[in-house]
Design a protein around this motif. Structure first.
Motif, PDB file in Angstrom:
ATOM      1  N   VAL A 108       0.840  -1.193   0.000  1.00 44.67           N
ATOM      2  CA  VAL A 108       0.000   0.000   0.000  1.00 44.67           C
ATOM      3  C   VAL A 108       0.882   1.253   0.000  1.00 44.67           C
ATOM      4  N   SER A 134      -3.657   3.515  -1.691  1.00 47.61           N
ATOM      5  CA  SER A 134      -4.448   3.639  -0.477  1.00 47.61           C
ATOM      6  C   SER A 134      -5.846   4.149  -0.815  1.00 47.61           C
ATOM      7  N   GLN A 156      -6.336  -0.119   2.935  1.00 47.80           N
ATOM      8  CA  GLN A 156      -5.729   0.815   3.881  1.00 47.80           C
ATOM      9  C   GLN A 156      -4.353   0.291   4.311  1.00 47.80           C
ATOM     10  N   ALA A 195      -4.037   8.348   2.879  1.00 44.96           N
ATOM     11  CA  ALA A 195      -2.761   7.740   3.248  1.00 44.96           C
ATOM     12  C   ALA A 195      -1.940   8.700   4.088  1.00 44.96           C
TER      13      ALA A 195
END
Length: 259
Positions: A65, A70, A142, A206
């Protein structure tokens, strides 16, 4: 009058100034670049379509990620396993907790899935059971949390079955299988227990992106480094002027030559 600039003492002062000013300029430019990067990431995030309108991609294609992936919808298939409650989480200014289940995938790793949010105190409210059998999950991706959210302590002391933060590091000693260093939150609500239906947890931006306090700290540090460079130059000119005035006084006999 300015022959003193060639003395060993002034060679050291001059060398310090020659090194300090470029260093301050470099650091100021670097901090300004950090601020501009944050502004650019914020503008790109504003241009991105809503998570619900973007096409979901397989989980493996979105890992690891980063700021680009994100919040992107990720899809994967597996079977729900262990369930944990994440207390101290707010939604719409109400206190509550997340319901998190680990989805055992075909890769052998488990993906933390936040199935929803419930009001009340974790461990007291009725929590719905996860669907049985193989399921296909589509959720907003996430990054693992580095610190607790909303002031939640991550240092343990929580009852069994509860989790302070959502990360592979916090789960490594709680489950006997590997966990992805990421998690997803379901965009659609699930049916709840006596506390009502679970509410979906919205994806967050993010870390390190957007015009947050840290972005403006970078801008402030930019000004500080340029001020430091200007101060070094100002003090050098001031010392030179004072030294030149002292040398002139000696030449005019207004002061004794103390070398």
């Amino acid at each position: 009058m300015y022959r003193f600039l060639l003395t060993p003492r002034w060679w050291g002062i001059n060398l310090f100034v020659v090194l300090a000013i470029p260093f301050c300029v470099f650091m100021g430019t670097w901090q300004l670049g950090r601020f501009e990067d944050r502004v650019q990431s914020h503008e790109e995030a504003e241009k991105q379509p809503d998570p619900g309108t973007r096409t979901a991609k397989p989980l493996a294609e979105l890992l690891p990620v980063d700021q680009e992936t994100s919040g992107r919808p990720a899809v994967t298939t597996g079977t729900y396993a262990d369930q944990f409650l994440v207390p101290g989480r707010k939604l719409d200014d109400r206190d509550g907790f997340y319901v998190l289940n680990l989805l055992r995938t075909d890769s052998g790793k488990a993906l933390p899935v936040v199935r929803g949010w419930l009001p009340g105190t974790a461990g007291r409210a009725d929590v719905p059971a996860a669907p049985a059998g193989e399921v296909t999950v589509t959720g907003d991706l996430q990054a693992s949390e580095n610190t607790g959210s909303d002031g939640v302590s991550t240092s343990g002391g929580l009852p069994e079955g509860q989790l302070g933060m959502i990360s592979a590091a916090s789960l490594v000693n709680l489950v006997p299988y590997d966990v992805y260093d990421a998690w997803v939150t379901l965009p659609e609500p699930e049916a709840g227990g006596s506390g009502g239906s679970m509410k979906p947890v919205p994806a967050v931006a993010a870390q390190g992106s957007g015009l947050d306090l840290k972005a403006f700290q970078n801008l402030g540090y930019t000004g500080e480094w340029f001020v430091f460079g200007g101060f070094v130059l100002f003090m050098w000119f001031r010392l030179v002027r004072r030294e030149a005035e002292a040398a002139r006084d000696v030449e005019l006999g207004l002061a004794a030559d103390a070398d």
